[in-house]
Scaffold this motif. Structure first.
Motif, PDB file in Angstrom:
ATOM      1  N   PHE A  80      -9.332 -11.308 -25.327  1.00 54.20           N
ATOM      2  CA  PHE A  80     -10.442 -12.159 -24.897  1.00 54.20           C
ATOM      3  C   PHE A  80     -10.641 -13.322 -25.865  1.00 54.20           C
ATOM      4  O   PHE A  80     -10.771 -14.478 -25.455  1.00 54.20           O
ATOM      5  N   VAL A  81     -10.645 -13.040 -27.158  1.00 52.97           N
ATOM      6  CA  VAL A  81     -10.869 -14.074 -28.172  1.00 52.97           C
ATOM      7  C   VAL A  81      -9.741 -15.097 -28.156  1.00 52.97           C
ATOM      8  O   VAL A  81      -9.986 -16.318 -28.197  1.00 52.97           O
ATOM      9  N   ARG A  82      -8.513 -14.641 -28.089  1.00 55.96           N
ATOM     10  CA  ARG A  82      -7.379 -15.573 -28.070  1.00 55.96           C
ATOM     11  C   ARG A  82      -7.478 -16.513 -26.869  1.00 55.96           C
ATOM     12  O   ARG A  82      -7.304 -17.731 -26.989  1.00 55.96           O
ATOM     13  N   GLY A  83      -7.758 -15.950 -25.707  1.00 51.05           N
ATOM     14  CA  GLY A  83      -7.853 -16.771 -24.507  1.00 51.05           C
ATOM     15  C   GLY A  83      -9.012 -17.749 -24.557  1.00 51.05           C
ATOM     16  O   GLY A  83      -8.884 -18.914 -24.157  1.00 51.05           O
ATOM     17  N   TRP A  84     -10.147 -17.286 -25.076  1.00 48.22           N
ATOM     18  CA  TRP A  84     -11.348 -18.123 -25.139  1.00 48.22           C
ATOM     19  C   TRP A  84     -11.121 -19.322 -26.059  1.00 48.22           C
ATOM     20  O   TRP A  84     -11.439 -20.463 -25.716  1.00 48.22           O
ATOM     21  N   LEU A  85     -10.554 -19.078 -27.233  1.00 46.59           N
ATOM     22  CA  LEU A  85     -10.370 -20.158 -28.205  1.00 46.59           C
ATOM     23  C   LEU A  85      -9.245 -21.102 -27.798  1.00 46.59           C
ATOM     24  O   LEU A  85      -9.323 -22.315 -28.052  1.00 46.59           O
ATOM     25  N   ARG A  86      -8.214 -20.592 -27.181  1.00 47.32           N
ATOM     26  CA  ARG A  86      -7.127 -21.466 -26.749  1.00 47.32           C
ATOM     27  C   ARG A  86      -7.567 -22.403 -25.634  1.00 47.32           C
ATOM     28  O   ARG A  86      -7.063 -23.529 -25.515  1.00 47.32           O
ATOM     29  N   SER A  87      -8.505 -21.962 -24.814  1.00 47.09           N
ATOM     30  CA  SER A  87      -8.930 -22.771 -23.674  1.00 47.09           C
ATOM     31  C   SER A  87      -9.987 -23.803 -24.036  1.00 47.09           C
ATOM     32  O   SER A  87     -10.247 -24.712 -23.248  1.00 47.09           O
ATOM     33  N   ASP A  88     -10.602 -23.675 -25.216  1.00 49.29           N
ATOM     34  CA  ASP A  88     -11.697 -24.582 -25.571  1.00 49.29           C
ATOM     35  C   ASP A  88     -11.636 -24.934 -27.059  1.00 49.29           C
ATOM     36  O   ASP A  88     -12.068 -24.160 -27.905  1.00 49.29           O
ATOM     37  N   ALA A 141     -13.476 -26.766 -28.689  1.00 50.26           N
ATOM     38  CA  ALA A 141     -14.810 -26.897 -29.275  1.00 50.26           C
ATOM     39  C   ALA A 141     -15.565 -25.577 -29.345  1.00 50.26           C
ATOM     40  O   ALA A 141     -16.727 -25.553 -29.757  1.00 50.26           O
ATOM     41  N   ALA A 142     -14.933 -24.477 -28.960  1.00 48.76           N
ATOM     42  CA  ALA A 142     -15.620 -23.183 -28.921  1.00 48.76           C
ATOM     43  C   ALA A 142     -15.955 -22.679 -30.317  1.00 48.76           C
ATOM     44  O   ALA A 142     -15.280 -23.014 -31.298  1.00 48.76           O
ATOM     45  N   HIS A 143     -17.001 -21.871 -30.387  1.00 48.07           N
ATOM     46  CA  HIS A 143     -17.387 -21.201 -31.626  1.00 48.07           C
ATOM     47  C   HIS A 143     -17.459 -19.700 -31.354  1.00 48.07           C
ATOM     48  O   HIS A 143     -18.260 -19.258 -30.526  1.00 48.07           O
ATOM     49  N   VAL A 144     -16.617 -18.935 -32.029  1.00 42.70           N
ATOM     50  CA  VAL A 144     -16.562 -17.491 -31.831  1.00 42.70           C
ATOM     51  C   VAL A 144     -16.657 -16.789 -33.177  1.00 42.70           C
ATOM     52  O   VAL A 144     -15.884 -17.083 -34.096  1.00 42.70           O
ATOM     53  N   THR A 145     -17.604 -15.854 -33.274  1.00 45.27           N
ATOM     54  CA  THR A 145     -17.685 -14.968 -34.427  1.00 45.27           C
ATOM     55  C   THR A 145     -17.213 -13.592 -33.991  1.00 45.27           C
ATOM     56  O   THR A 145     -17.758 -13.020 -33.037  1.00 45.27           O
ATOM     57  N   VAL A 146     -16.193 -13.078 -34.653  1.00 50.69           N
ATOM     58  CA  VAL A 146     -15.693 -11.735 -34.368  1.00 50.69           C
ATOM     59  C   VAL A 146     -16.272 -10.778 -35.402  1.00 50.69           C
ATOM     60  O   VAL A 146     -16.147 -10.999 -36.607  1.00 50.69           O
ATOM     61  N   LEU A 147     -16.916  -9.708 -34.923  1.00 45.74           N
ATOM     62  CA  LEU A 147     -17.396  -8.634 -35.788  1.00 45.74           C
ATOM     63  C   LEU A 147     -16.553  -7.397 -35.505  1.00 45.74           C
ATOM     64  O   LEU A 147     -16.541  -6.892 -34.378  1.00 45.74           O
ATOM     65  N   HIS A 190      -8.337  -8.430 -16.838  1.00 45.43           N
ATOM     66  CA  HIS A 190      -9.624  -7.879 -17.244  1.00 45.43           C
ATOM     67  C   HIS A 190     -10.467  -8.936 -17.948  1.00 45.43           C
ATOM     68  O   HIS A 190     -11.652  -9.116 -17.646  1.00 45.43           O
ATOM     69  N   CYS A 191      -9.862  -9.663 -18.868  1.00 48.20           N
ATOM     70  CA  CYS A 191     -10.619 -10.653 -19.639  1.00 48.20           C
ATOM     71  C   CYS A 191     -11.091 -11.805 -18.763  1.00 48.20           C
ATOM     72  O   CYS A 191     -12.184 -12.347 -18.983  1.00 48.20           O
ATOM     73  N   ARG A 192     -10.302 -12.182 -17.757  1.00 50.49           N
ATOM     74  CA  ARG A 192     -10.773 -13.202 -16.819  1.00 50.49           C
ATOM     75  C   ARG A 192     -11.992 -12.701 -16.063  1.00 50.49           C
ATOM     76  O   ARG A 192     -12.948 -13.452 -15.805  1.00 50.49           O
ATOM     77  N   GLY A 193     -11.993 -11.424 -15.684  1.00 51.78           N
ATOM     78  CA  GLY A 193     -13.151 -10.856 -15.006  1.00 51.78           C
ATOM     79  C   GLY A 193     -14.384 -10.860 -15.881  1.00 51.78           C
ATOM     80  O   GLY A 193     -15.499 -11.142 -15.423  1.00 51.78           O
ATOM     81  N   ILE A 194     -14.202 -10.557 -17.168  1.00 50.05           N
ATOM     82  CA  ILE A 194     -15.326 -10.576 -18.104  1.00 50.05           C
ATOM     83  C   ILE A 194     -15.883 -11.988 -18.233  1.00 50.05           C
ATOM     84  O   ILE A 194     -17.105 -12.195 -18.242  1.00 50.05           O
ATOM     85  N   GLU A 195     -15.005 -12.982 -18.319  1.00 47.53           N
ATOM     86  CA  GLU A 195     -15.459 -14.380 -18.403  1.00 47.53           C
ATOM     87  C   GLU A 195     -16.274 -14.762 -17.177  1.00 47.53           C
ATOM     88  O   GLU A 195     -17.308 -15.447 -17.285  1.00 47.53           O
ATOM     89  N   LEU A 196     -15.822 -14.346 -15.997  1.00 49.80           N
ATOM     90  CA  LEU A 196     -16.573 -14.641 -14.776  1.00 49.80           C
ATOM     91  C   LEU A 196     -17.964 -14.014 -14.818  1.00 49.80           C
ATOM     92  O   LEU A 196     -18.954 -14.635 -14.441  1.00 49.80           O
TER      93      LEU A 196
END
Length: 324
Positions: A16-24, A26-32, A219-225
Motif C-alpha cells: 500500500f505504501v509503495r503504491g501510494w508514494l509512487r503515484s503521488d 507530493a504525498a506525505h506518509v508516516t509508517v508506524l 487488495h490495496c486498490r480496494g482499500i484506496e477506494l
C-alpha cells in the motif's frame, strides 16, 4: 493528505505504501511499525528516499508513540496486526494485545487529534466458515480462531467509535492475499520456498478447504477506494473472485516449480479449521467501482518468479521463522 499507515513494513502495508508514494510525488506518509518478526523495513527501500516518507519504529500499543505520530494526520490506514492463525492457536496473548488493545490506543489518539478517516483493514475470517453462498457485510460475526476473534473485536471497536464518538471510520474485509514480499510462513510463499529448495510441503488434512485468492495489489486498490469514497461507518468486502481448494492450490504450485505429488506430506488438520470462506463484494463493486485486475494464474506465476529471484529477501526470514 497526510497519512499514517500502521504495520506499513509488512506484506500488505508495504504494498500500500509503495503504491501510494509512487503515484503521488507530493504525498506525505508516516509508517508506524514495530518490526516484529514479519515486519521488514527493506520492503520500503524503494520509496525510502521519497520526500514525504517517514518511518517510525514503534508499537501501536504504546500510547506515547501513537500520540506523537497521530498529530497532524488527515487519515489512518490500520494494517498492524498479528495475523498467523497457527501462532494464535499456540498462544493468543500477543494477538489480543496488538489486534485489540493496539486498535483501541489508535482510536483514542485519532479521536484526540481529530484525525480524519480511520480505515480498519480486516479479514473474511471474522465470519467463520460458510458451506455455500457468500457473506454480505451484514452477516453476523462468528470467528473460529483466536486470531479471527481478535480481529472481530477490533472491527467492533472501530464501528463503536463511529457510533459513540462520530469518528469517521471504514472497515474493509478481504479474502486471502498473495503476492511478493509475503512472509514465508504463509501457505503460498511457504510452499514456493520449500519446493524451490527441494523440500516437502505440508498439506492440512485432505486439502478440501477452499479460499478465495486476491492479489495484494488488488487488495490495496480496494482499500484506496474505501479510503477516498467509502461512507463513514460502513464495511466493505474486497474479494478476488477465484475460489481454489488447498489441494488444487498445491497442484498449481507443484506444476509451477516442476515438482510431483511425492513432495507433499499430509499432516493433521488445524484445530478449528474453517472449511470455506467466500465474500460477496458486490457493494464495493457497485458503490466504489472496484474490480480485481490480476488474474490468479498470472499473479501466481509472477509470485513464484519473484520468490525465485529474491532468495536474499526470504531466506533469512525463513530461517528465523523455522528456528522460532
Amino acid at each position: 493528505m497526510r497519512l499514517l499507515v500502521t504495520g506499513g513494513a509488512g506484506f500488505i502495508g508495504s504494498e500500500f505504501v509503495r503504491g501510494w508514494l509512487r503515484s503521488d510525488p507530493a504525498a506525505h506518509v508516516t509508517v508506524l511499525d514495530a518490526l516484529t518478526y514479519s515486519g521488514v523495513e527493506e520492503n520500503l527501500a524503494s520509496v525510502a528516499h521519497h520526500p514525504g516518507y517517514r518511518f517510525v519504529r514503534g508499537d501501536v500499543c504504546d500510547p506515547d508513540v501513537v500520540d506523537q505520530v497521530m498529530a497532524g494526520q488527515d487519515a489512518v490506514v490500520h494494517f498492524a496486526a498479528e495475523s498467523h492463525v497457527d501462532r494464535s492457536i499456540e498462544g493468543a496473548g500477543p494477538f489480543v494485545r496488538t489486534n485489540v488493545v493496539g486498535t483501541q490506543v489508535l482510536l483514542d489518539a485519532a479521536l484526540r487529534h481529530r484525525a480524519g478517516r480511520f480505515v480498519q483493514v480486516s479479514t473474511d475470517e471474522v465470519y467463520g466458515s460458510i458451506s455455500e453462498g457468500s457473506w454480505t457485510e451484514e452477516w453476523p460475526l462468528a470467528p473460529s480462531s483466536p486470531y479471527s476473534a481478535t480481529k472481530s473485536a477490533a472491527d467492533l471497536l472501530v464501528l463503536a467509535y463511529h457510533r459513540t464518538h462520530g469518528l469517521d471510520v471504514v472497515v474493509t474485509r478481504c479474502t486471502n492475499n498473495y503476492g511478493p514480499h509475503q512472509f514465508p510462513e504463509k501457505v503460498i510463499p511457504l510452499f514456493i520456498t520449500r519446493l524451490i529448495d527441494g523440500r516437502t510441503v505440508p498439506l492440512y488434512g485432505d486439502g478440501r478447504h477452499i479460499r478465495d485468492w486476491l492479489h495484494v495489489s488488488d487488495h490495496c486498490r480496494g482499500i484506496e477506494l474505501a479510503l477516498h469514497g467509502g461512507k463513514p461507518g460502513e464495511v466493505y468486502h474486497i474479494g478476488g473472485g477465484t475460489e481454489v481448494s488447498n489441494h488444487e492450490l498445491t497442484g498449481l504450485l507443484l506444476d509451477a516449480v516442476g515438482a510431483d505429488w511425492d513432495r507433499v506430506t499430509r499432516v493433521a488438520d488445524r484445530k478449528g479449521h474453517d472449511l470455506r470462506y467466500s465474500l460477496d463484494d458486490s457493494k464495493i463493486r457497485e458503490q466504489l467501482g472496484y474490480a480485481p485486475e490480476v488474474p490468479f494464474t498470472e499473479g501466481l506465476a509472477a509470485t513464484v518468479d519473484w520468490y525465485r529471484g529474491n532468495r536474499s529477501w526470504w531466506e533469512p526470514l525463513k530461517a528465523g521463522s523455522e528456528r522460532a
